[in-house]
Design an enzyme around this catalytic site. Structure first.
Site, PDB file in Angstrom:
ATOM      1  CB  SER A   1     -26.431-118.265 -47.847  1.00  0.00           C
ATOM      2  OG  SER A   1     -27.111-118.034 -46.912  1.00  0.00           O
ATOM      3  CB  THR A   2     -26.619-113.460 -46.492  1.00  0.00           C
ATOM      4  OG1 THR A   2     -27.055-114.603 -45.404  1.00  0.00           O
ATOM      5  CG2 THR A   2     -26.987-112.384 -46.194  1.00  0.00           C
TER       6      THR A   2
ATOM      7  CG  HIS B   1     -28.804-120.842 -46.873  1.00  0.00           C
ATOM      8  ND1 HIS B   1     -27.352-120.642 -45.977  1.00  0.00           N
ATOM      9  CD2 HIS B   1     -28.941-122.374 -47.080  1.00  0.00           C
ATOM     10  CE1 HIS B   1     -26.391-122.112 -46.756  1.00  0.00           C
ATOM     11  NE2 HIS B   1     -27.456-122.852 -47.104  1.00  0.00           N
TER      12      HIS B   1
ATOM     13  CG  MET C   1     -21.455-116.297 -43.167  1.00  0.00           C
ATOM     14  SD  MET C   1     -20.041-115.051 -43.460  1.00  0.00           S
ATOM     15  CE  MET C   1     -20.885-113.453 -43.428  1.00  0.00           C
TER      16      MET C   1
ATOM     17  CG  ASP D   1     -24.330-125.058 -47.582  1.00  0.00           C
ATOM     18  OD1 ASP D   1     -23.605-126.080 -47.010  1.00  0.00           O
ATOM     19  OD2 ASP D   1     -25.997-124.854 -47.505  1.00  0.00           O
TER      20      ASP D   1
END
Length: 346
Positions: A164-165, A191, A285, A288
């Site tokens: 993700s991030t 993401h 973050m 997940d």
């Protein structure tokens, strides 16, 4: 309290972004109209986070990111309009050390930003928590050398990657160093908005030995191929015939408030994919990937996590490690060697 510097060549956008952030509880301590002013503002104000326009006259956002990361490493959120050029320069900024990006609704100058105020405030707040102390300089290679496996596995291995991030440079590092001769089938859940996943796949395809593409609504992924989950859809492996994995995309409800979600892909992959099976959880973050990792472990797969201290955002690898099913924790630069060793032993 989060202190921010806002960088945009449009005074109108600087004012609008600042108002949105202030309304969201973020203190705007300074602003800048170009990259040179941005460097000075960061040095003077020492903010927790910077919102950075990509395209600016004079010194643009990419060069500003590079200079800031060299002199005053600071979490940076890129604000990008979606065009092919805009997407490509955004990924260049991420490679230079920016943590994440936020798509400007309506283009470079728009009054519609206020409609996405909560999303922007959340993105800025998340990026402000990033640890950028370990980000390599722009001149340092972020991709490990390609590892040559000692032998080809009898079954093509499956590698499932969650990020993700802060994840795009890590995903790129791993995919770019996976040798074609490993014959891996790779499914990536990053993401990212749907407008950008196709450009991300094209960018990876241009630098990887694997054939990389964005996932279609239904399709297959075979040896030496990788697919990137389409932004806005879950990616579900459906069947593994020992050579190709068939999959489909679904528009089911978000999981952990994201779609695609790694937990969905990991759980489905655990149910259908043949061994060797490896799951990798990278920067991001939230939670997940953690539940999905448990499913992979129960199915006999191997679970690896990025070293949280090395990740820009430690949440996803940290929470996955806390499940107790992780078989190894490594910096991204060592991850490919571990994957090759694991599948070569099968």
């Amino acid at each position: 309290m989060v202190d921010a510097v806002v960088v945009d060549d449009s005074q109108f956008m600087r004012v609008q972004i600042a108002e949105v952030l202030k309304d969201g509880g973020i203190t705007v301590v300074g602003d800048a109209a170009n990259g040179k002013e941005a460097i000075d503002a960061v040095e003077h104000h020492d903010p927790d986070v910077v919102t950075m326009d990509v395209k600016m006259p004079g010194m643009d956002g990419i060069e500003a990111v590079e200079r800031i990361m060299e002199t005053d490493p600071t979490p940076i959120l890129m604000l990008s309009r979606y065009t092919e050029e805009g997407a490509d320069t955004t990924f260049e900024a991420l490679e230079a050390g920016a943590v994440d990006f936020f798509r400007k609704p309506g283009g470079e100058v728009s009054t519609s930003l206020v409609q996405f105020a909560d999303d922007l405030v959340e993105a800025v707040s998340v990026v402000a928590t990033a640890d950028v102390s370990a980000v390599p300089s722009a001149d340092a290679p972020r991709t490990a050398s390609v590892t040559t496996p000692q032998g080809t596995p009898t079954q093509p291995p499956t590698i499932l990657i969650a990020a993700s991030t802060g994840g795009p440079p890590e995903v790129q590092s791993i995919l770019a160093s996976l040798p074609e001769t490993l014959n891996a089938r790779v499914l990536v859940v990053q993401h990212m908005p749907g407008d950008f996943t196709d450009r991300f796949a094209e960018r990876l395809d241009s630098i990887c030995e694997l054939d990389v593409s964005e996932a279609e609504r239904a399709g297959t992924v075979g040896p030496a191929e990788a697919i990137i989950a389409q932004g806005g859809s879950h990616l579900l492996p459906r069947e593994d015939d020992g050579v190709e994995i068939s999959y489909r995309l679904t528009d089911d409800e978000p999981v952990h408030n994201v779609r695609p979600a790694a937990d969905v892909t990991f759980e489905a992959g655990a149910a259908v994919c043949t061994e060797p099976l490896v799951g990798v959880v990278l920067s991001g973050m939230g939670y997940d990937g953690a539940v999905g990792a448990e499913h992979l472990a129960e199915a006999g797969g191997t679970v690896l996590a990025q070293e949280p201290a090395e990740a820009s955002i430690a949440g996803m690898p940290k929470h996955t490690i806390e499940t107790g099913v992780v078989d190894g924790v490594f910096p991204t630069s060592e991850m490919t060697d571990e994957i090759v060793d694991i599948v070569a032993d099968e």
